[in-house]
Scaffold this motif. Sequence first.
Motif, mmCIF file in Angstrom:
data_model
loop_
_atom_site.group_PDB
_atom_site.id
_atom_site.type_symbol
_atom_site.label_atom_id
_atom_site.label_comp_id
_atom_site.label_asym_id
_atom_site.label_seq_id
_atom_site.Cartn_x
_atom_site.Cartn_y
_atom_site.Cartn_z
ATOM 1 N N ASP A 12 56.281 37.313 66.709
ATOM 2 C CA ASP A 12 54.818 37.319 66.728
ATOM 3 C C ASP A 12 54.245 36.838 65.394
ATOM 4 N N ASP A 13 54.845 37.296 64.285
ATOM 5 C CA ASP A 13 54.367 36.866 62.970
ATOM 6 C C ASP A 13 54.589 35.366 62.765
ATOM 7 N N ILE A 14 55.745 34.876 63.196
ATOM 8 C CA ILE A 14 56.039 33.440 63.080
ATOM 9 C C ILE A 14 55.036 32.640 63.908
ATOM 10 N N ALA A 15 54.767 33.094 65.127
ATOM 11 C CA ALA A 15 53.800 32.392 65.982
ATOM 12 C C ALA A 15 52.417 32.393 65.343
ATOM 13 N N PHE A 16 52.021 33.508 64.748
ATOM 14 C CA PHE A 16 50.722 33.598 64.084
ATOM 15 C C PHE A 16 50.644 32.605 62.924
ATOM 16 N N ILE A 17 51.677 32.584 62.086
ATOM 17 C CA ILE A 17 51.704 31.667 60.940
ATOM 18 C C ILE A 17 51.668 30.221 61.419
#
Length: 91
Positions: A12-17
């Motif tokens: 989720d964090d990677i997708a957000f970034i």
Amino acid sequence: MTVRREFELSEDDIAFIDRKASDGAGDVNELVRRAIKMLRSEEEAIDRWVREEVLPTYERWKAGGEKSYPADEVFDRIQEHIRAQAAGKTS
């Protein structure tokens, strides 16, 4: 001087970034720098609040110049206020 680091992040964090980078918010390195700057700013604001408001209030309370209230009374009053707002009785 810069140092290369590796971090493990959730999907989720990677997708957000990736989404922020593709939206033009900057490259990944810039996004991390901005996030660190925001965290520092937040920490400085909290430190300033504690130093300028919390500690002086505590010192006044300790010296007998500030009234204190039991936590359950405070929470009851907050809940009453929230209920009144939900009912449209306060602004």
